[in-house]
Motif scaffolding. Structure first.
Motif, PDB file in Angstrom:
ATOM      1  N   GLY A 129       0.767  -1.109   0.024  1.00 25.21           N
ATOM      2  CA  GLY A 129      -0.011   0.198  -0.269  1.00 25.21           C
ATOM      3  C   GLY A 129       0.945   1.444   0.114  1.00 25.21           C
ATOM      4  O   GLY A 129       0.066   2.301  -1.121  1.00 25.21           O
ATOM      5  N   ASN A 132       2.662   1.715  -2.968  1.00 27.39           N
ATOM      6  CA  ASN A 132       0.925   2.305  -4.042  1.00 27.39           C
ATOM      7  C   ASN A 132       0.782   3.616  -4.277  1.00 27.39           C
ATOM      8  O   ASN A 132       0.920   4.163  -5.838  1.00 27.39           O
ATOM      9  CB  ASN A 132      -0.367   1.489  -4.166  1.00 27.39           C
ATOM     10  CG  ASN A 132      -0.119   0.186  -4.110  1.00 27.39           C
ATOM     11  OD1 ASN A 132       1.114  -0.067  -5.567  1.00 27.39           O
ATOM     12  ND2 ASN A 132      -1.154  -0.341  -3.689  1.00 27.39           N
ATOM     13  N   PHE A 432      -5.298   0.943   2.461  1.00 29.04           N
ATOM     14  CA  PHE A 432      -3.726   1.620   1.935  1.00 29.04           C
ATOM     15  C   PHE A 432      -3.484   0.056   1.088  1.00 29.04           C
ATOM     16  O   PHE A 432      -2.271   0.165   0.318  1.00 29.04           O
ATOM     17  CB  PHE A 432      -2.527   0.892   3.476  1.00 29.04           C
ATOM     18  CG  PHE A 432      -2.890   2.276   3.589  1.00 29.04           C
ATOM     19  CD1 PHE A 432      -1.635   3.573   3.217  1.00 29.04           C
ATOM     20  CD2 PHE A 432      -2.326   2.407   5.287  1.00 29.04           C
ATOM     21  CE1 PHE A 432      -1.639   4.465   4.264  1.00 29.04           C
ATOM     22  CE2 PHE A 432      -2.301   3.453   6.136  1.00 29.04           C
ATOM     23  CZ  PHE A 432      -2.236   4.528   5.873  1.00 29.04           C
ATOM     24  N   SER A 433      -4.238  -0.971   1.427  1.00 25.82           N
ATOM     25  CA  SER A 433      -4.402  -2.500  -0.108  1.00 25.82           C
ATOM     26  C   SER A 433      -4.784  -2.467  -0.435  1.00 25.82           C
ATOM     27  O   SER A 433      -5.131  -3.060  -1.360  1.00 25.82           O
ATOM     28  CB  SER A 433      -4.260  -3.497   1.117  1.00 25.82           C
ATOM     29  OG  SER A 433      -3.727  -3.641   1.778  1.00 25.82           O
TER      30      SER A 433
END
Length: 467
Positions: A129, A132, A432-433
């Motif tokens: 995350g 990302n 976050f994921s």
């Protein structure tokens, strides 16, 4: 909170007396008991005890929530008062397993395999995350962080490598845990898992696009040299076979020769079976499972979201939610992400919101109010058992309110095709994921699980008071 003999004696009496205790141990926050007859437990009396913050029964164990830093003292007094011998957690699990039906034992087996490796998977999800956030454009500005600030590119690359390790070598982690569960050597299980993702094998993710599939010719039998990256079933079944072969050999080979014979024979036989029989068959079955799960969400996404979003919390009560971790990992390996786990995260938030509402409903009850706050925070951070079993199920209507909110949110994010390429913390930090381009839909779902269960719990409490 102080612990005294009188309060522990009250607990013993409420659970049916010392004669009703088969085995006992404790974890960080809970007494974990195997009782001879759980019907003898007086739950109302038990939960009225000041020391007790909640109780629930799962997987053959009756667990009493006491609290961190206090439960060990309560356990020592319980052991003194009842004369029950100190047992390990494994002893309690073994005793509890005797009371389970075959389905419950199968679910427990999966839980015992995947829970030990969950911290590594969650950590990997969180780090992915962070990667990302650094690499996806449109979060802070039109460009990504690494495009705007090239000096961050190598940092993001290292974070990505660290994050991907657990997923790249997932069969190694599963092999280690599964072999341990099945009674074999965890080290052999890890070697077996890593064998299935060896660099000399064609990567499973490139299988569909490969122009030519490399093969072995083994005594006239053609075997594809294909790895099982991201696959769950092949290593699970192979680890079971490996453990049974190892156990069989150790019983028959003298100790002096075991070092030179057990490991080579076990790994060689299992390796041949894994690449010739186990792998191809379980790979196909894994594909069927993936197709079966995705078909519901492909045909009627809203129905899939409604069912899974609403049923996840009840599955936690039975312990069957652990089976879906294997499905999540299978989906990530097969289609690059899971649409189930985001609903798990929202279900956790919904339970926390309902618990927070009980802080207002029971504002004159200091014990419930305190438990509602602490368990609500815990649920928002991904651990729902204190909120579910300590508050929501105790009053029932908060649990129903949480299910309704979770089901509505499940419909919303499923229609929006929210998918998680990894598993992270199943609560507020879950975003976050989630890929940044899906944050909008996920935040709408998160808002629903924050507001709807909270409001419904307050409304339902009004009807309860009128009865």
């Amino acid at each position: 909170m102080s612990v005294n003999k009188e309060s522990v004696r009250e607990i013993i009496e409420a659970i049916g007396g010392k004669e009703n205790i088969n085995t006992a141990t404790h974890c960080v926050t809970r007494l974990r008991l195997v009782l001879n007859d759980e019907s003898l437990v007086d739950k109302d009396r038990l939960e009225d005890i000041d020391l007790v913050r909640g109780s629930f029964s799962t997987n053959g164990q009756f667990q009493i929530v006491i609290g961190q830093g206090v439960v060990d003292k309560a356990y020592k007094i319980l052991a003194e008062e009842t004369g029950v011998e100190s047992a390990s957690k494994q002893d309690v699990k073994n005793a509890a397993e005797q009371k389970m039906n075959p389905l419950q034992r199968a679910v427990k087996t999966l839980a015992d395999i995947f829970i030990p490796i969950l911290p590594a998977i969650v950590t990997a999800g969180l780090l992915m995350g962070i990667n990302n956030i650094l690499t996806q454009p449109g979060i802070f500005m039109d460009e990504s962080v690494v495009e705007a600030f090239p000096q961050w590119a190598d940092i993001a690359s290292i974070i990505n490598l660290i994050a991907n390790t657990a997923f790249t070598f997932l069969p190694g982690l599963i092999g280690w845990s599964a072999a341990n569960k099945f009674g074999g050597s965890p080290l052999f299980g890890m070697v077996l898992g890593l064998m299935l993702v060896h660099p000399d094998l064609l990567n499973a993710w490139g299988y569909g696009s490969a122009e030519e599939i490399p093969t072995w010719n083994i005594l006239g039998l053609t075997v594809e040299k294909v790895g099982y990256q991201g696959q769950v079933l092949p290593v699970l079944v192979a680890a079971y076979v490996l453990a049974k072969i190892e156990i069989w050999l150790r019983k028959r080979i003298p100790d002096a020769f075991q070092l030179l014979t057990v490991a080579p024979i076990s790994l060689l036989v299992t390796g041949f079976l894994a690449f010739t029989i186990i792998g191809p068959i379980t790979f196909t079955i894994g594909g069927w499972i993936t197709d079966g799960v995705t078909s519901i969400f492909d045909v009627v996404p809203a129905l899939g979201g409604l069912i899974y979003g609403g049923l996840y919390a009840p599955l936690v009560i039975t312990g069957m939610h652990h089976t879906f971790l294997a499905v999540d990992l299978q989906l990530i390996g097969s289609i690059g992400g899971t649409f189930l786990w985001p609903m798990v995260a929202l279900s956790n938030i919904a339970q926390g919101s309902a618990a927070f509402a009980m802080m207002i409903v029971e504002k004159n009850n200091d014990k419930v109010k305190g438990l509602a706050v602490s368990s609500g925070v815990s649920a928002y951070l991904g651990v729902t058992e204190p909120a579910m079993f300590g508050v929501n199920l105790r009053y029932k209507y908060p649990f129903i309110a949480a299910i309704i909110g979770s089901a509505i949110a499940g419909i919303v994010i499923t229609i929006a095709n929210v998918i998680a390429p990894s598993i992270g913390v199943g609560g507020i930090p879950a975003f976050f994921s989630i890929p940044a381009n899906l944050w909008g839909a996920f935040f709408i779902g998160m808002g629903i699980t924050i507001v709807v269960p909270f409001v419904l719990t307050l409304l339902f409490s009004k009807f309860q008071k009128k009865k």
